[in-house]
Motif scaffolding. Structure first.
Motif, PDB file in Angstrom:
ATOM      1  N   THR A 326       0.835  -1.201   0.000  1.00 31.32           N
ATOM      2  CA  THR A 326       0.000   0.000   0.000  1.00 31.32           C
ATOM      3  C   THR A 326       0.869   1.250   0.000  1.00 31.32           C
ATOM      4  O   THR A 326       2.015   1.228   0.457  1.00 31.32           O
ATOM      5  CB  THR A 326      -0.929   0.021   1.223  1.00 31.32           C
ATOM      6  N   GLN A 327       0.288   2.328  -0.494  1.00 29.38           N
ATOM      7  CA  GLN A 327       0.897   3.655  -0.392  1.00 29.38           C
ATOM      8  C   GLN A 327       0.116   4.517   0.607  1.00 29.38           C
ATOM      9  O   GLN A 327       0.371   5.704   0.735  1.00 29.38           O
ATOM     10  CB  GLN A 327       0.903   4.370  -1.751  1.00 29.38           C
ATOM     11  N   THR A 329      -2.915   5.581   0.257  1.00 27.06           N
ATOM     12  CA  THR A 329      -3.541   6.612  -0.563  1.00 27.06           C
ATOM     13  C   THR A 329      -4.899   6.989   0.026  1.00 27.06           C
ATOM     14  O   THR A 329      -5.697   6.117   0.364  1.00 27.06           O
ATOM     15  CB  THR A 329      -3.713   6.102  -2.002  1.00 27.06           C
ATOM     16  N   THR A 342      -0.721  10.498  -1.128  1.00 26.61           N
ATOM     17  CA  THR A 342      -0.270   9.111  -1.228  1.00 26.61           C
ATOM     18  C   THR A 342       1.185   9.047  -0.811  1.00 26.61           C
ATOM     19  O   THR A 342       1.943   9.997  -1.040  1.00 26.61           O
ATOM     20  CB  THR A 342      -0.447   8.562  -2.652  1.00 26.61           C
ATOM     21  N   ASN A 405      -4.249   8.989  -7.372  1.00 23.40           N
ATOM     22  CA  ASN A 405      -4.284   7.557  -7.685  1.00 23.40           C
ATOM     23  C   ASN A 405      -3.200   7.209  -8.699  1.00 23.40           C
ATOM     24  O   ASN A 405      -2.551   6.158  -8.616  1.00 23.40           O
ATOM     25  CB  ASN A 405      -5.659   7.161  -8.223  1.00 23.40           C
ATOM     26  N   SER A 408       0.006   7.107  -6.909  1.00 26.89           N
ATOM     27  CA  SER A 408       0.106   5.883  -6.123  1.00 26.89           C
ATOM     28  C   SER A 408       0.699   4.754  -6.966  1.00 26.89           C
ATOM     29  O   SER A 408       1.563   4.000  -6.505  1.00 26.89           O
ATOM     30  CB  SER A 408      -1.279   5.489  -5.600  1.00 26.89           C
TER      31      SER A 408
END
Length: 456
Positions: A326-327, A329, A342, A405, A408
């Motif tokens: 995951t980032q 975000t 992010t 996004n 990300s």
């Protein structure tokens, strides 16, 4: 062949995703869900929208039910509390909270999606009436009911949930005080140039900001209702207090049986497997692989939970689909501003010991020959030595949050600023400029890198 016996503990985001996908992939499996609450799959991120009246009916914030799960052949035991788990014997002990009956249940596979619970500090007055938590459906209903008679409301915690509640209360005409021990709001998500704008917005609406202060106690009246919040720097009158300090994982059931972070978050591998065979975990009860640092971290987000729950189903019998990490975000709308982030902020990157630089762009998001256009601020954080992108933030009255996004994906794939400069993005005057904002950031990063090489 004996059907697989699967037990699932907890049924919010990760649990619902795991259950639905397991039922579809393994229709012959016997799936039993244990849920201590009287509802499942509540979108707690919608509480502030409900409080503010944007979402009129809280029932609309549920996206599944025991009836829907039953249609998939799942047995959902509502108001059943799991008291203990023996992962070696593959047995759990549960109590029916309605009848008090206790019983044992055998499983072949265990899915732990027990989620998290708000952090409740130990201090004088914490149990006074009108000191509220904000996590589930019942909390949402209680907050709305208590807020009707409250004139002055204090929100403790300036993260996403706290900020959204402050906005909702202010729009309801309440006198609102926001208290946080950090010196600015949204500290985890945004750098100062972004939070300054948010703070100005809140203050312009009459919200009192009590930042850089730690709550020490609450005082009440003879009826046991809260009247005052005491911090290390002052005191604030309040008819109602909402605690939004953060969350900790609900993992006592597996303590000492599986590997955990110091805060109790369960460690899982890229296939959602714990350190104990046949025991899986997902969602807010878990640590996640945080790509910007390459380490495990506790990042309780609904998006992480849904992905992880789905992967439990895919990997239940054998490792099949890897978790990509995951980032962290996330996005938020505060009054007129659309904000998203992010990866690492510059503040967080420096605190983690990374040598980073950043590009910050302020521009109009589309050509000035268009009838209207809005200012946008974009910040991209990258490693100074390699140019690898580790974080990004955006803010505008125009909704440009989808750009985050895209960023990300860039972070997940370890893209550099050089590469970002020349990624193929479309141009159309309704939406952007010939050089996309992200391209512009990459180009400026290139210039910074070139300047660095010239000085070596």
């Amino acid at each position: 062949m004996k059907p697989l016996n699967i037990a699932v503990i907890g049924c919010t985001h990760a649990g619902t995703a795991a259950i639905v996908n397991i039922a579809k992939l393994y229709p012959e499996a016997v799936i039993t869900v244990f849920e201590r609450n009287d509802n499942i799959s509540f979108l707690s991120c919608g509480i502030a929208l409900h409080v503010g009246g944007v979402v009129q009916r809280a029932e609309e914030l549920f996206y599944s039910s025991p009836t829907q799960l039953a249609e998939l052949g799942v047995t959902t035991l509502m108001r059943h509390d799991v008291l203990s788990v023996d992962t070696d014997a593959k047995l759990l002990r549960a109590r029916n909270l309605e009848t008090g009956e206790e019983f044992q249940h055998h499983f072949d596979k265990l899915v732990v999606t027990t989620g998290s619970w708000p952090i409740i500090p130990k201090m004088d007055g914490i149990h006074l009436d009108n000191v509220m938590l904000c996590k589930n459906y019942n909390h949402a209903q209680a907050i709305i009911e208590k807020a009707k008679d409250a004139r002055r409301i204090a929100v403790v915690g300036a993260g996403y949930i706290g900020i959204e509640l402050v906005e909702a209360f202010e729009m309801l005409g309440k006198e609102v005080t926001l208290i946080d021990n950090m010196d600015r709001v949204l500290y985890k998500y945004l750098d100062k140039e972004f939070t300054d704008v948010t703070e100005q917005d809140l203050q312009a609406k009459g919200v009192e900001l009590a930042l850089g202060q730690t709550v020490q106690s609450f005082a009440g009246n003879e009826k046991g209702k809260v009247t005052t919040v005491m911090t290390n720097k002052g005191q604030y009158e309040a008819d109602m207090v909402v605690l939004c300090i953060g969350f900790r994982p609900n993992t006592e059931l597996l303590k000492g049986q599986v590997d955990m972070l110091p805060n109790g978050a369960i460690m899982v591998d890229e296939y959602m497997r714990t350190s104990k065979a046949d025991v899986f975990a997902a969602g807010d009860s878990c640590a996640v692989h945080y790509n910007p640092t390459g380490e495990h971290a506790y990042i309780p987000l609904a998006t992480n939970a849904v992905r992880m729950g789905t992967l439990v189903a895919r990997n239940l019998l054998e490792p099949t689909v890897k978790y990509l990490g995951t980032q962290a975000t996330s996005g938020i709308k505060i009054y007129d501003y659309n904000i998203a982030s992010t990866g690492l902020t510059e503040t967080a990157a420096l605190a983690a010991g990374l040598n980073v630089k950043n590009v910050t762009i302020e521009d109009n998001y589309r050509p000035e020959f268009m009838p209207t256009y809005e200012k946008v601020t974009l910040k991209v954080v990258y490693k100074a030595d390699t140019g690898v992108i580790v974080g990004a933030q955006i803010m505008s009255k125009a909704d440009l949050t989808q750009s985050i996004n895209t960023m990300s994906v860039c972070i997940q794939n370890k893209m550099t600023m050089d590469e970002l400069a020349f990624v193929d993005f479309f141009f159309q005057p309704h939406y952007n400029k010939p050089w996309n904002l992200l391209n512009q950031a990459g180009l400026q990063g290139e210039v910074q890198q070139a300047e660095k090489l010239q000085t070596i």
